[in-house]
Design an enzyme around this catalytic site. Structure first.
Site, PDB file in Angstrom:
ATOM      1  N   CYS A  74       0.875  -1.187   0.000  1.00  0.00           N
ATOM      2  CA  CYS A  74       0.000   0.000   0.000  1.00  0.00           C
ATOM      3  C   CYS A  74       0.905   1.226   0.000  1.00  0.00           C
ATOM      4  CB  CYS A  74      -0.918  -0.007   1.221  1.00  0.00           C
ATOM      5  SG  CYS A  74      -2.060   1.404   1.244  1.00  0.00           S
ATOM      6  N   HIS A 151      -1.818  -5.052 -10.407  1.00  0.00           N
ATOM      7  CA  HIS A 151      -2.548  -3.936 -11.051  1.00  0.00           C
ATOM      8  C   HIS A 151      -2.736  -4.203 -12.533  1.00  0.00           C
ATOM      9  CE1 HIS A 151      -2.369  -0.893  -7.742  1.00  0.00           C
ATOM     10  NE2 HIS A 151      -1.375  -1.670  -7.349  1.00  0.00           N
ATOM     11  N   GLU A 200      -9.983  -0.024  -6.343  1.00  0.00           N
ATOM     12  CA  GLU A 200      -9.033  -0.857  -5.611  1.00  0.00           C
ATOM     13  C   GLU A 200      -9.605  -2.233  -5.250  1.00  0.00           C
ATOM     14  OE1 GLU A 200      -6.733   0.425  -2.368  1.00  0.00           O
ATOM     15  OE2 GLU A 200      -6.630   2.524  -3.002  1.00  0.00           O
ATOM     16  N   CYS A 209      -4.482   6.075  -4.890  1.00  0.00           N
ATOM     17  CA  CYS A 209      -3.891   4.739  -4.732  1.00  0.00           C
ATOM     18  C   CYS A 209      -2.409   4.869  -5.100  1.00  0.00           C
ATOM     19  CB  CYS A 209      -4.600   3.738  -5.635  1.00  0.00           C
ATOM     20  SG  CYS A 209      -3.924   2.058  -5.518  1.00  0.00           S
ATOM     21  N   GLY A 212      -1.237   2.140  -7.297  1.00  0.00           N
ATOM     22  CA  GLY A 212      -1.876   2.359  -8.600  1.00  0.00           C
ATOM     23  C   GLY A 212      -1.121   3.403  -9.409  1.00  0.00           C
TER      24      GLY A 212
END
Ligand SMILES: N[C@H](CCC[C@H](N)C(=O)O)C(=O)O
Length: 274
Positions: A74, A151, A200, A209, A212
């Site tokens: 994260c 992703h 997400e 994100c 991301g």
């Protein structure tokens, strides 16, 4: 038993942070994490972040999505932990060891090397991850990247025309992604600017994100769409992502830089959740 917590966010992607380094906490599982993350009956957050002692880094960061699933990485939480703890930090995660340090723009995090092999994403079978030969409604041919977590990145002409709230959950759970997927929809604005929205895995639409932004920047670089340092603009604000070149000693690493915020501190009754 009262448990202290710190409410934090990275560009509006919000966290409940528990620090178990000084005082061991009762064991946390997905159900407890989801109960704490619930915005109606719990404290409310996109992710629950647990700081623990580590045997091979300055600390360990465990991350539970809003749905209670424990995940590998994260980016926004890494900046939050960097701000909370302070100084230069090595952080052990399920997705590898990352490094956070103070920066003029907030916190800079070395997110490590991206991975592109189909079985490192992972995908259900072998295919070209630079442009997967698949599509869902108006979204097709995503790039797939693993930056600690998985992703898929779709590049579109007009981001505002994509109903990500409807299409995101369908892609997230598609069996082609055995561990699920974070769904990124990006619009290239220039050689050094990308606009991004993210559905997400395990949390839905978020205001930002970090992983991301990292995966989208690297995906765009892989396609030659942008230079090796870009500003990624999310609904909650901007992150700067750089991917340095491979050297004879190691593959290029990603650096993500941006703000982190402490919103407030509080405590909750453990018995109400466990
Ligand atoms: N939903 C992600 C975890 C949180 C990532 C995001 N909040 C970030 O800042 O990178 C996953 O399931 O892999």
């Amino acid at each position: 038993m009262r448990i202290p917590f710190t409410k934090m966010h990275g560009l509006g992607n919000d966290f409940v942070v528990l620090d178990a380094r000084a005082q061991a906490l009762p064991p946390i599982n997905g159900d407890i994490a989801a109960a704490l993350a619930d915005r109606h009956t719990g404290i409310g957050c996109d992710q629950l972040v647990l700081i623990e002692p580590s045997g091979n880094a300055d600390l360990k960061m465990r991350i539970f999505n809003h749905d209670g699933g424990e995940v590998e990485a994260c980016g926004n939480a890494a900046r939050a932990v960097g701000l909370l703890v302070g100084g230069e930090l090595t952080i052990e995660t399920l997705g590898g060891t990352i490094m956070a340090r103070p920066d003029a723009a907030g916190i800079a995090v070395d997110m490590g090397e991206p991975r592109f092999d189909w079985d490192a994403i992972p995908l259900a079978y072998a295919m070209d991850t630079r442009a997967m030969p698949v599509g869902w409604d108006m979204l097709e041919s995503p790039v797939a990247v693993n930056v600690g977590n998985p992703h898929a990145i779709f590049f579109v002409e007009d981001l505002s025309a994509v109903p990500l709230g409807q299409i995101g959950p369908v892609i997230e759970k598609d069996p082609i992604f055995p561990q699920g997927i974070n769904v990124n929809v990006a619009q290239i604005l220039s050689r050094d600017a990308i606009r991004l929205r993210v559905w997400e895995r395990g949390a839905g639409l978020t205001r930002a994100c970090g992983t991301g932004a990292c995966s989208t920047a690297v995906g765009a670089m892989r396609r030659g769409l942008v230079d090796r340092k870009v500003t990624v603009s999310l609904p909650g604000g901007d992150l700067v992502i750089a991917w340095d070149e491979d050297t004879p000693e190691r593959k290029g690493r990603i650096t993500m830089t941006g703000p982190a915020t402490i919103a407030y501190t509080g405590s909750f009754d453990w018995g109400a959740y466990a």
